[in-house]
Design a protein around this motif. Sequence first.
Motif, PDB file in Angstrom:
ATOM      1  N   ALA A  21       0.831  -1.208   0.000  1.00 37.27           N
ATOM      2  CA  ALA A  21       0.000   0.000   0.000  1.00 37.27           C
ATOM      3  C   ALA A  21       0.864   1.257   0.000  1.00 37.27           C
ATOM      4  O   ALA A  21       0.572   2.223  -0.711  1.00 37.27           O
ATOM      5  N   TRP A  22       1.917   1.259   0.778  1.00 37.79           N
ATOM      6  CA  TRP A  22       2.753   2.460   0.901  1.00 37.79           C
ATOM      7  C   TRP A  22       3.767   2.607  -0.212  1.00 37.79           C
ATOM      8  O   TRP A  22       4.085   3.728  -0.618  1.00 37.79           O
ATOM      9  N   THR A  39      -6.169   3.062  -4.664  1.00 36.15           N
ATOM     10  CA  THR A  39      -5.678   1.684  -4.666  1.00 36.15           C
ATOM     11  C   THR A  39      -4.950   1.372  -3.367  1.00 36.15           C
ATOM     12  O   THR A  39      -5.183   0.322  -2.751  1.00 36.15           O
ATOM     13  N   SER A  40      -4.089   2.287  -2.937  1.00 37.29           N
ATOM     14  CA  SER A  40      -3.355   2.090  -1.684  1.00 37.29           C
ATOM     15  C   SER A  40      -4.313   2.003  -0.503  1.00 37.29           C
ATOM     16  O   SER A  40      -4.112   1.203   0.413  1.00 37.29           O
ATOM     17  N   TRP A  41      -5.349   2.816  -0.517  1.00 37.86           N
ATOM     18  CA  TRP A  41      -6.334   2.793   0.564  1.00 37.86           C
ATOM     19  C   TRP A  41      -7.042   1.442   0.611  1.00 37.86           C
ATOM     20  O   TRP A  41      -7.252   0.870   1.683  1.00 37.86           O
ATOM     21  N   ILE A  43      -5.824  -1.439  -0.425  1.00 36.59           N
ATOM     22  CA  ILE A  43      -4.868  -2.424   0.088  1.00 36.59           C
ATOM     23  C   ILE A  43      -4.713  -2.274   1.597  1.00 36.59           C
ATOM     24  O   ILE A  43      -4.646  -3.260   2.336  1.00 36.59           O
ATOM     25  N   ALA A  44      -4.689  -1.024   2.067  1.00 32.69           N
ATOM     26  CA  ALA A  44      -4.555  -0.771   3.506  1.00 32.69           C
ATOM     27  C   ALA A  44      -5.762  -1.304   4.279  1.00 32.69           C
ATOM     28  O   ALA A  44      -5.622  -1.757   5.418  1.00 32.69           O
ATOM     29  N   GLU A  47      -5.035  -4.746   4.918  1.00 30.13           N
ATOM     30  CA  GLU A  47      -4.002  -4.801   5.953  1.00 30.13           C
ATOM     31  C   GLU A  47      -4.623  -4.693   7.343  1.00 30.13           C
ATOM     32  O   GLU A  47      -4.245  -5.423   8.254  1.00 30.13           O
TER      33      GLU A  47
END
Length: 114
Positions: A21-22, A39-41, A43-44, A47
């Motif tokens: 994500a990062w 997209t990162s959000w 994936i997070a 997580e």
Amino acid sequence: MMDRLLPIGLLFVSNVFMTFAWYGHLKFKNAPLLLVILTSWGIALIEYCFAVPANRLGSAVYSAAQLKGMQEVITLTVFAAFSVLYLGQRITMNHLIGFALIAAGAFFLFRTHH
């Protein structure tokens, strides 16, 4: 024994997702920033589905400080592998020394008080 190992395993899985994500988007620098953020959000969010149970279950056998120390060492371990295998970057001696100093700090969180 499982009550001690399960939180560690969950923290490893959560850190793989969070590292992607990062930092995963660094291979896609031409992608629109808003798309990368969304997209990162996403994936997070996955997580968190591992991190929250890891900390909830882990709090039965570890202190919050111990959980945080473990998480930092796991994060560095996952990041080092990710950096080399996914981003194709080198880990230098300075990186290793810095990571070792952080791990040494985490070590003291597990020392018993006398």
